[in-house]
Scaffold this motif. Structure first.
Motif, PDB file in Angstrom:
ATOM      1  N   GLU A  51      -7.519   4.396   4.743  1.00  0.00           N
ATOM      2  CA  GLU A  51      -5.883   4.122   4.589  1.00  0.00           C
ATOM      3  C   GLU A  51      -5.404   4.144   3.284  1.00  0.00           C
ATOM      4  N   GLU A  52      -6.200   3.581   2.191  1.00  0.00           N
ATOM      5  CA  GLU A  52      -5.975   3.589   0.993  1.00  0.00           C
ATOM      6  C   GLU A  52      -5.780   4.986   0.375  1.00  0.00           C
ATOM      7  N   ARG A  53      -6.778   5.884   0.719  1.00  0.00           N
ATOM      8  CA  ARG A  53      -6.646   7.450   0.080  1.00  0.00           C
ATOM      9  C   ARG A  53      -5.393   7.774   0.742  1.00  0.00           C
ATOM     10  N   ALA A  54      -5.109   7.783   2.043  1.00  0.00           N
ATOM     11  CA  ALA A  54      -3.919   8.255   2.596  1.00  0.00           C
ATOM     12  C   ALA A  54      -2.496   7.937   1.817  1.00  0.00           C
ATOM     13  N   CYS A 101       0.869  -1.126   0.114  1.00  0.00           N
ATOM     14  CA  CYS A 101       0.083  -0.143  -0.038  1.00  0.00           C
ATOM     15  C   CYS A 101       0.794   1.154   0.074  1.00  0.00           C
ATOM     16  N   PHE A 102       1.753   1.248   0.839  1.00  0.00           N
ATOM     17  CA  PHE A 102       2.552   2.425   1.056  1.00  0.00           C
ATOM     18  C   PHE A 102       3.916   2.074   0.109  1.00  0.00           C
ATOM     19  N   ARG A 103       4.031   2.588  -0.871  1.00  0.00           N
ATOM     20  CA  ARG A 103       5.266   2.221  -1.949  1.00  0.00           C
ATOM     21  C   ARG A 103       5.473   3.700  -2.866  1.00  0.00           C
ATOM     22  N   PRO A 104       6.359   3.607  -3.322  1.00  0.00           N
ATOM     23  CA  PRO A 104       6.624   4.879  -4.052  1.00  0.00           C
ATOM     24  C   PRO A 104       6.236   4.685  -5.684  1.00  0.00           C
ATOM     25  N   GLU A 105       5.715   5.879  -6.133  1.00  0.00           N
ATOM     26  CA  GLU A 105       5.139   6.138  -7.541  1.00  0.00           C
ATOM     27  C   GLU A 105       5.590   7.349  -8.079  1.00  0.00           C
ATOM     28  N   PRO A 106       5.723   7.600  -9.338  1.00  0.00           N
ATOM     29  CA  PRO A 106       5.911   9.111  -9.700  1.00  0.00           C
ATOM     30  C   PRO A 106       5.207  10.116  -9.107  1.00  0.00           C
ATOM     31  N   LYS A 107       5.961  11.120  -8.812  1.00  0.00           N
ATOM     32  CA  LYS A 107       5.841  12.230  -7.863  1.00  0.00           C
ATOM     33  C   LYS A 107       5.408  13.429  -8.515  1.00  0.00           C
ATOM     34  N   SER A 108       4.353  14.261  -7.791  1.00  0.00           N
ATOM     35  CA  SER A 108       4.260  15.629  -8.228  1.00  0.00           C
ATOM     36  C   SER A 108       4.867  16.372  -7.073  1.00  0.00           C
ATOM     37  N   HIS A 164       3.778  28.255  -5.507  1.00  0.00           N
ATOM     38  CA  HIS A 164       3.196  27.563  -6.544  1.00  0.00           C
ATOM     39  C   HIS A 164       3.205  25.970  -6.143  1.00  0.00           C
ATOM     40  N   VAL A 165       3.866  25.620  -4.742  1.00  0.00           N
ATOM     41  CA  VAL A 165       3.851  24.332  -4.312  1.00  0.00           C
ATOM     42  C   VAL A 165       2.743  24.041  -3.871  1.00  0.00           C
ATOM     43  N   ALA A 166       1.797  22.904  -4.157  1.00  0.00           N
ATOM     44  CA  ALA A 166       0.561  22.398  -3.520  1.00  0.00           C
ATOM     45  C   ALA A 166       0.785  21.971  -2.178  1.00  0.00           C
ATOM     46  N   TRP A 167      -0.321  21.900  -1.354  1.00  0.00           N
ATOM     47  CA  TRP A 167      -0.074  21.317  -0.019  1.00  0.00           C
ATOM     48  C   TRP A 167      -1.756  20.558  -0.148  1.00  0.00           C
ATOM     49  N   THR A 168      -1.372  19.248   0.346  1.00  0.00           N
ATOM     50  CA  THR A 168      -2.444  18.373   0.393  1.00  0.00           C
ATOM     51  C   THR A 168      -2.693  17.735   1.727  1.00  0.00           C
ATOM     52  N   GLU A 169      -3.852  17.969   2.479  1.00  0.00           N
ATOM     53  CA  GLU A 169      -4.064  17.419   3.836  1.00  0.00           C
ATOM     54  C   GLU A 169      -4.655  15.978   3.785  1.00  0.00           C
TER      55      GLU A 169
END
Length: 333
Positions: free
Chosen positions: A205-208, A157-164, A194-199
């Protein structure tokens, strides 16, 4: 061998410690133990993670003039389980345990119940989720030995993927401090507006995990933590992590795996986080080096490592040899 009954807090909010209790029960049953999660609200099952565990409710345990407990049962309390301790005190025969996941809370039930110590509440054994908690419990709670059952991260579930270029954060422990830090960040680094912040708040758990997989950075807002899972989950997800350790994070933090600051150094946190964003945005090698160190740290927290300590604790606690598969036993209820 009797049942193992973990008592869950009543709160239905997404909390890592509650997730861990359910995981313990699921893993114990996987290994053949007769384990359950007790919740006071009839029929409740959490909907914010995927873990189908055996549940018990008050109606399952209440019988005329007594509780449906046996001498070989084991009941596991959390630090502030005052009401559940009162409920289970109707039967004195089962063995009581304290599962301590935050040493900052370890006197809460004692205060509420006017008890001098956990032993006065018939709690015979204690185990903890991190070394820093275990040492506090051994020193201050009178338990001679407090085994550690370490946390586990779901690395699928908690794994790296391409980042923004996005900053993920969980504000629950420091909601007021967050505004201060963001204002400091904006004032010190106007070119990073310009850097986005996501709460991440009250999400599954899956969405987090999805947010962490997509975010390049994680602002750690831990405060008075027993351990602090979110920054380690962020490390596992390939984020560059900066911020607070909440004391308990000293268990895993190094200078190599994050940009850490002293608790309540809010200005320092904003400045370090600005440095982290600049590293990521410029693809500085310092960022990739720190991210790799974080992933190595997170790799230590596996289901297999947790299982080994969990099974060892409960085999010793129940004085049991290899437990029978559940399918071979008659039901207790």
């Amino acid at each position: 061998m009797g049942r193992i009954i973990y008592v869950s807090p009543r709160t239905k909010a997404p909390v890592g410690g509650i997730r861990t209790m359910y995981r313990h029960v699921a893993r114990l049953r996987h290994h053949g133990f007769d384990a359950y999660l007790y919740h006071v609200d009839q029929g409740y099952r959490p909907d914010w993670f995927q873990e189908d565990v055996a549940m018990l409710y008050t109606a399952d345990l209440r019988a005329p003039n007594r509780l449906r407990l046996e001498p070989d049962d084991h009941v596991v309390f959390y630090e502030s389980a005052s009401n559940s301790i009162r409920f289970f005190s109707q039967y004195k025969g089962a063995t009581r345990h304290l599962f301590c996941q935050n040493h900052f809370l370890m006197f809460d039930a004692l205060h509420d119940l006017g008890a001098a110590n956990w032993q006065a509440l018939d709690v015979e054994r204690c185990f903890a989720s991190a070394g820093i908690i275990a040492r506090a419990a051994e020193t201050c709670l009178g338990f001679p030995t407090v085994p550690v059952v370490p946390y586990a991260i779901d690395h699928v579930c908690f794994r790296p993927e391409p980042k923004s270029l996005r900053i993920a954060f969980m504000p629950r422990k420091r909601p007021d401090d967050l505004e201060f830090i963001r204002r400091c960040f904006s004032g010190a680094f106007p070119d990073l507006a310009h850097v986005a912040w996501t709460e991440i708040h009250n999400q599954s758990e899956e969405r987090a995990a999805e947010i962490l997989r997509e975010s390049a950075l994680f602002l750690s807002l831990g405060r008075r933590e027993g351990f602090g899972l979110p920054p380690v989950e962020a490390m596992a997800s390939g984020c560059l992590v900066a911020g607070f350790l909440g004391i308990g994070g000293r268990e895993f933090a190094t200078d190599a795996n994050g940009l850490w600051c002293e608790d309540d150094d809010l200005v320092g946190a904003a400045l370090k986080f600005g440095q982290a964003v600049r590293w990521v945005e410029s693809q500085d090698s310092a960022a990739s080096t720190m991210i790799d160190a974080g992933r190595r740290t997170a790799s230590r927290y596996t289901i297999e490592t947790m299982d080994a300590a969990l099974i060892k604790y409960w085999r010793e606690a129940t004085l049991s040899v290899q437990p029978q598969p559940l399918s071979a036993r008659a039901p207790r209820l």
